[in-house]
Design a protein around this motif. Structure first.
Motif, mmCIF file in Angstrom:
data_model
loop_
_atom_site.group_PDB
_atom_site.id
_atom_site.type_symbol
_atom_site.label_atom_id
_atom_site.label_comp_id
_atom_site.label_asym_id
_atom_site.label_seq_id
_atom_site.Cartn_x
_atom_site.Cartn_y
_atom_site.Cartn_z
ATOM 1 N N ARG A 745 0.501 -1.516 0.389
ATOM 2 C CA ARG A 745 -0.411 -0.011 0.178
ATOM 3 C C ARG A 745 0.432 1.047 -0.156
ATOM 4 O O ARG A 745 0.473 2.413 -0.602
ATOM 5 N N LEU A 746 2.046 1.337 0.542
ATOM 6 C CA LEU A 746 2.706 2.517 0.811
ATOM 7 C C LEU A 746 3.534 2.283 -0.660
ATOM 8 O O LEU A 746 3.955 4.147 -0.639
ATOM 9 N N SER A 747 3.801 1.724 -1.133
ATOM 10 C CA SER A 747 4.232 1.212 -2.509
ATOM 11 C C SER A 747 3.139 2.074 -3.570
ATOM 12 O O SER A 747 3.648 1.953 -4.166
ATOM 13 N N LEU A 748 2.210 1.849 -3.781
ATOM 14 C CA LEU A 748 0.950 2.322 -4.276
ATOM 15 C C LEU A 748 0.816 3.451 -4.375
ATOM 16 O O LEU A 748 0.781 4.114 -5.020
ATOM 17 N N ILE A 749 0.645 4.500 -2.765
ATOM 18 C CA ILE A 749 0.426 6.092 -2.453
ATOM 19 C C ILE A 749 1.714 6.374 -3.331
ATOM 20 O O ILE A 749 1.521 7.693 -4.108
ATOM 21 N N LEU A 750 2.849 5.795 -2.820
ATOM 22 C CA LEU A 750 3.924 6.134 -3.513
ATOM 23 C C LEU A 750 3.229 6.902 -5.050
ATOM 24 O O LEU A 750 4.080 7.757 -5.886
ATOM 25 N N SER A 751 3.647 5.895 -5.730
ATOM 26 C CA SER A 751 3.596 5.823 -7.287
ATOM 27 C C SER A 751 1.930 6.236 -7.526
ATOM 28 O O SER A 751 2.328 7.118 -8.524
ATOM 29 N N LYS A 752 1.331 6.584 -6.776
ATOM 30 C CA LYS A 752 0.563 7.323 -7.433
ATOM 31 C C LYS A 752 0.926 9.268 -6.939
ATOM 32 O O LYS A 752 0.202 10.392 -8.139
ATOM 33 N N ALA A 753 1.493 9.836 -6.089
ATOM 34 C CA ALA A 753 1.782 10.444 -5.892
ATOM 35 C C ALA A 753 2.673 11.312 -6.748
ATOM 36 O O ALA A 753 3.167 12.114 -7.333
ATOM 37 N N LEU A 754 4.032 9.985 -7.682
ATOM 38 C CA LEU A 754 4.757 10.311 -8.767
ATOM 39 C C LEU A 754 3.944 10.540 -9.838
ATOM 40 O O LEU A 754 4.453 11.423 -10.282
ATOM 41 N N LEU A 755 3.017 9.814 -9.957
ATOM 42 C CA LEU A 755 2.250 10.302 -11.248
ATOM 43 C C LEU A 755 1.908 11.864 -11.313
ATOM 44 O O LEU A 755 1.780 12.648 -12.059
ATOM 45 N N LEU A 756 0.979 11.636 -9.908
ATOM 46 C CA LEU A 756 0.376 13.289 -9.992
ATOM 47 C C LEU A 756 0.675 14.572 -9.325
ATOM 48 O O LEU A 756 0.053 15.021 -9.709
ATOM 49 N N ALA A 757 1.737 14.565 -8.978
ATOM 50 C CA ALA A 757 2.807 15.742 -9.447
ATOM 51 C C ALA A 757 3.380 15.964 -10.174
ATOM 52 O O ALA A 757 3.760 17.334 -10.792
ATOM 53 N N ALA A 758 3.843 15.354 -11.354
ATOM 54 C CA ALA A 758 3.524 15.532 -12.590
ATOM 55 C C ALA A 758 2.485 14.953 -13.869
ATOM 56 O O ALA A 758 2.488 14.678 -14.548
ATOM 57 N N ASP A 759 1.052 15.739 -13.759
ATOM 58 C CA ASP A 759 0.021 16.029 -14.102
ATOM 59 C C ASP A 759 0.114 16.228 -15.335
ATOM 60 O O ASP A 759 -0.885 15.887 -16.129
ATOM 61 N N ALA A 760 0.321 16.674 -15.460
ATOM 62 C CA ALA A 760 0.572 17.535 -16.558
ATOM 63 C C ALA A 760 1.495 16.574 -17.745
ATOM 64 O O ALA A 760 0.728 17.062 -19.173
ATOM 65 N N ARG A 761 1.759 15.759 -17.220
ATOM 66 C CA ARG A 761 2.207 15.005 -18.518
ATOM 67 C C ARG A 761 1.703 13.456 -18.441
ATOM 68 O O ARG A 761 1.963 12.541 -19.362
ATOM 69 N N ILE A 762 0.861 13.702 -18.028
ATOM 70 C CA ILE A 762 -0.070 12.231 -18.066
ATOM 71 C C ILE A 762 -0.832 11.993 -19.317
ATOM 72 O O ILE A 762 -1.435 13.227 -20.038
ATOM 73 N N THR A 763 -0.388 11.614 -20.418
ATOM 74 C CA THR A 763 -1.346 11.026 -21.359
ATOM 75 C C THR A 763 -2.185 10.192 -21.733
ATOM 76 O O THR A 763 -3.578 10.116 -22.390
ATOM 77 N N ASP A 764 -2.748 9.234 -20.372
ATOM 78 C CA ASP A 764 -3.934 8.903 -20.652
ATOM 79 C C ASP A 764 -4.888 9.882 -19.774
ATOM 80 O O ASP A 764 -5.625 9.410 -19.252
ATOM 81 N N GLU A 765 -6.412 8.687 -21.493
ATOM 82 C CA GLU A 765 -6.962 10.003 -21.458
ATOM 83 C C GLU A 765 -8.628 9.951 -20.605
ATOM 84 O O GLU A 765 -8.982 10.126 -19.760
ATOM 85 N N SER A 766 -8.551 8.474 -19.971
ATOM 86 C CA SER A 766 -9.175 7.974 -18.726
ATOM 87 C C SER A 766 -9.133 8.336 -17.765
ATOM 88 O O SER A 766 -9.899 9.440 -16.352
ATOM 89 N N ILE A 767 -7.367 8.961 -17.324
ATOM 90 C CA ILE A 767 -7.516 9.602 -16.290
ATOM 91 C C ILE A 767 -7.769 10.842 -16.821
ATOM 92 O O ILE A 767 -8.330 12.118 -15.143
ATOM 93 N N LEU A 768 -7.426 11.275 -17.006
ATOM 94 C CA LEU A 768 -6.962 13.297 -17.795
ATOM 95 C C LEU A 768 -9.190 14.071 -18.034
ATOM 96 O O LEU A 768 -8.603 14.915 -17.204
ATOM 97 N N THR A 769 -10.215 13.064 -18.089
ATOM 98 C CA THR A 769 -11.580 13.109 -18.424
ATOM 99 C C THR A 769 -11.875 12.848 -17.199
ATOM 100 O O THR A 769 -12.703 14.375 -16.936
#
Length: 776
Positions: A745-769
């Motif tokens: 769970r700790l790894s999952l939280i960090l993984s989400k944090a790393l992704l969302l801190a750079a949300d401008a670089r997210i390309t997945d449409e399901s997330i961006l929507t």
């Protein structure tokens, strides 16, 4: 006999209307002594089917006997044999194990029951009812030598040479020894009490049977080797007759119980030889014997055998065997942790004092080193190579396979060691410092694991000093001083914080969560409820996931399902060197083909009292036992709750539970996660974008700000608390972000944090929507 016992006895023999009224409900036999229970059992065995009150009391007495240790006066013992004889006509059978059990538990000289024993044995032998062979031998020995010889001959007929040898050995024992062995072997019985507490020790002390144990296992190893060498024709599953498998299981238990020094080497040959066919077939010479030896290890494990089972599991070709061995290994490992006198023993496996195993292969040197795991590398002229040299693969195939097998064996030993160390917490395992230092801390294989744990050394009676050998070296102490694993429950908060800071500062990953280990203290609510805890009740969980975790953490349970008796269950684990038992109740909530939900209920503790368990007030449970048990239950609920399922799409009450629990107050495990993040986040590249706010990790992206719940890992987006469904893959342990312990769970939280801190670089449409749909 007290008043209740007297009334119960009368209800089974000559009930009155007053007895029927008084015993309208199922009687509580907790107020009946063990000796009174021994008086009631013969009457229960002979109780008539009518009136109903007699049957009700009979069932209550038999149920109590299956949980407790009845004691028989000589008179009650005689009445037990009388009842067995009287029941022959009605049952067309006799549970002779009850007779043998009564003799074992007799509080005085044995009564003269030779006549009854002769009737019982004669009846069973004449009808071919030999399904309780060891109890039958014990009772036949009381009946007389002629009948004992006849029974031994009948039992030995067609059983195979090893089984015949065992029967002959038992027949030659004294009457008292035969009764002990009958109790130890435990023939099937619906009403017999649990094995008497001192039976194993008494059985292990019978020299004649110990001699048989070695003789039998030697014979088994020779036959299995002959099958592999081609001296005996191979037939799948035919290496040993069923009676021989049973006898060898008994022999293995005695040898394991005695911790015979010759046993590991013998089993190292026997287990592989019975597990793999000498041909390319996927069958086994004797799957039955393999499983029987593993079951023996569940009763009396030694670390060498645990490692052998794990090694065999990797080599067996039969598709179903590894899965079954995995299930059985969980019980073996739990039992090993409780057997502290042998649990931490480890061979050196050819490693030198520097912790390395070297083998020269032509112009190259193979080097196996041990850290968190074993690693094989090759060197040439003192320089490490990136891969296996072609010359080694070509010219040293056998040696390369042997080295790779050694790596697997080392890893198996380390797994056994770690689980034994962690499991020994509730047993209060304490070691002599000299043995710990030389056999563990300085051991070439165990040392790297042991030195990354925090230990306490007793410097004066009751005064313990905590040390982390990885950073401070080994402490000075006398060989006789005591040493034990440190647990945060016994330390002040400042000390716990200091150890956690040190681990992160030095980047030390512990073999299991120790410094960051959760502590569960008794709450005021639990003091008020008295004998049960509702701390983790009323949760909805994915049942199949929780049942898998039960097995992984050595809890036993039945399966829930839409059938009679499948609506509720209790998962059970025994802790504290076998003195405490914890039960976690759960019920079936919903059943569909693809999804099964369970509802969680109370947690109850019981203390061992002689041969039975008695529920105990929570205030009586040792704090460490309570904490470790509740830690497991928190794990079960936290990992499997639908609140932690980001894609949950239920409605009604399940949706309300998901919304309520997915962002609830933090449990102890989530608090430990928060504590770790306080130390980890400042060392990451996203530190400036993160902060901790109560139950949440707040992450500031370019598009929005996100609040990740530290328990469920669910995400809310500011400013409107819209839910973000995000299911990224968790990073592997040992990745870019250092974690002082493994926590999915700790790894999952960090993984989400790393992704969302750079949300401008997210390309997945399901997330961006989702992000842009409500962004302001």
């Amino acid at each position: 006999m007290n008043g209740l016992a007297a009334r119960l006895l009368r209800a089974m023999t000559d009930p009155t209307p007053a007895d029927e009224e008084f015993l309208a409900d199922y009687p509580d036999l907790s107020l009946v002594s063990d000796e009174d229970l021994g008086t009631l059992l013969p009457a229960a065995y002979a109780a008539p089917a009518k009136p109903f009150v007699s049957t009700r009391v009979r069932f209550a007495v038999e149920d109590a006997a299956k949980e407790r240790q009845p004691r028989y006066t000589p008179e009650a013992c005689g009445r037990m044999f009388d009842a067995l004889v009287r029941g022959l006509e009605k049952r067309n059978w006799a549970d002779v194990r009850l007779g043998a059990a009564a003799l074992l538990r007799c509080t005085g000289p044995w009564p003269d029951v030779a006549g009854q024993a002769r009737v019982l044995v004669r009846f069973l032998v004449d009808r071919g009812r030999l399904d309780q062979p060891y109890a039958l031998l014990a009772v036949a020995g009381v009946a007389g030598p002629d009948l004992l010889d006849e029974v031994a001959e009948r039992l030995a007929d067609g059983g195979g040479p090893i089984a015949r040898d065992e029967i002959g050995v038992i027949a030659a024992l004294t009457a008292q020894e035969r009764v002990v062995m009958a109790e130890f072997f435990g023939d099937d019985s619906y009403t017999a009490p649990p094995t008497a507490p001192d039976t194993a020790e008494r059985a292990a002390g019978i020299a004649a049977y110990a001699e048989f144990a070695r003789r039998a296992l030697d014979a088994a190893a020779e036959r299995a080797r002959a099958i592999q060498d081609g001296g005996v024709p191979y037939r799948a599953e035919k290496a040993f007759a069923s009676g021989e498998v049973t006898a060898l299981g008994h022999a293995a238990r005695i040898a394991l119980l005695r911790d015979e020094p010759w046993l590991p080497a013998l089993l190292a040959g026997l287990l592989p030889d019975v597990s793999v066919a000498p041909t390319e077939a996927k069958t086994l010479p004797s799957q039955a014997l393999l499983y029987e030896i593993v079951r023996a290890a569940q009763d009396f494990p030694i670390p060498e055998l645990v490692t052998m089972i794990r090694t065999v599991r990797g080599s067996v070709r039969h598709a179903g065997v590894p899965k079954q061995l995995d299930k059985m290994l969980k019980k073996v490992e739990a039992a090993l942790a409780e057997r502290t006198e042998v649990a931490l023993r480890l061979p050196d496996l050819g490693f030198g004092p520097d912790g390395a195993h070297r083998r020269v292969l032509g112009a190259h040197t193979a080097v196996i080193t041990v850290g968190e795991k074993a690693e094989l590398v090759f060197e040439k002229d003192g320089k490490a190579l990136k891969s296996v040299p072609a010359a080694v693969r070509r010219d040293h195939k056998a040696e390369l396979k042997e080295l790779r097998d050694l790596v697997k064996r080392v890893d198996a030993h380390l797994t056994t060691l770690v689980r034994a160390l962690e499991g020994g917490y509730t047993a209060g395992a304490v070691h002599a410092f000299g043995r710990w230092r030389d056999g563990l801390a300085r051991h070439p294989v165990a040392g790297p694991t042991v030195r990354r744990l925090i230990w306490e050394v007793e410097e004066a009676p009751g005064e313990w000093r905590a040390v982390l050998p990885e950073t401070g070296g080994l402490p000075d102490a006398t060989d006789a001083a005591s040493v034990r694993l440190w647990h945060p429950i016994g330390s002040a908060p400042d000390e716990v914080r200091a150890w956690r800071d040190l681990l992160v500062e030095e980047r030390i990953r512990q073999p299991f969560k120790q410094a960051f280990r959760e502590v569960y203290l008794l709450t005021l609510a639990e003091e008020r409820t008295g004998t049960y805890s509702n701390r983790f009740a009323a949760h909805l969980v994915h049942y199949r996931k929780m049942a898998a975790l039960f097995r992984a953490r050595s809890w036993t349970s039945r399966h829930l399902g839409p059938w009679d008796g499948g609506q509720e269950d209790e998962a059970v684990r025994v802790l504290g060197a076998g003195e405490w038992r914890v039960r976690f109740a759960h019920v079936l909530a919903d059943w569909q083909d693809e999804m099964v939900l369970a509802g969680t209920d109370r947690v109850v503790f019981a203390r061992r009292d002689g041969g039975t368990w008695r529920d105990a007030p929570l205030t009586d449970v040792p704090p460490l036992v309570f904490s470790e048990a509740m830690r497991d239950v928190d794990l079960f609920v936290g990992v499997t709750s639908i609140a932690a399922d980001p894609e949950w799409s239920g409605d009604g009450e399940t949706r309300r539970y998901w919304e309520r629990s997915g962002f609830a107050e933090l449990t102890e495990s989530a608090q430990a996660r928060r504590d770790a993040l306080e130390r980890i986040l400042p060392r990451t590249k996203i530190a400036a974008r993160c902060s901790l706010d109560g139950r949440f990790l707040v992450v500031r992206g370019d598009l929005r700000t996100y609040r990740i719940h530290l328990g469920s890992a669910n995400i809310l987006m500011e400013p409107d608390d819209a839910y973000l469904c995000l299911v990224p893959a968790a990073p592997k342990a040992g990745g870019a972000v250092f974690l002082p312990f493994e926590d999915g769970r700790l790894s999952l939280i960090l993984s989400k944090a790393l992704l969302l801190a750079a949300d401008a670089r997210i390309t997945d449409e399901s997330i961006l929507t989702q992000i842009k749909g409500g962004a302001r």
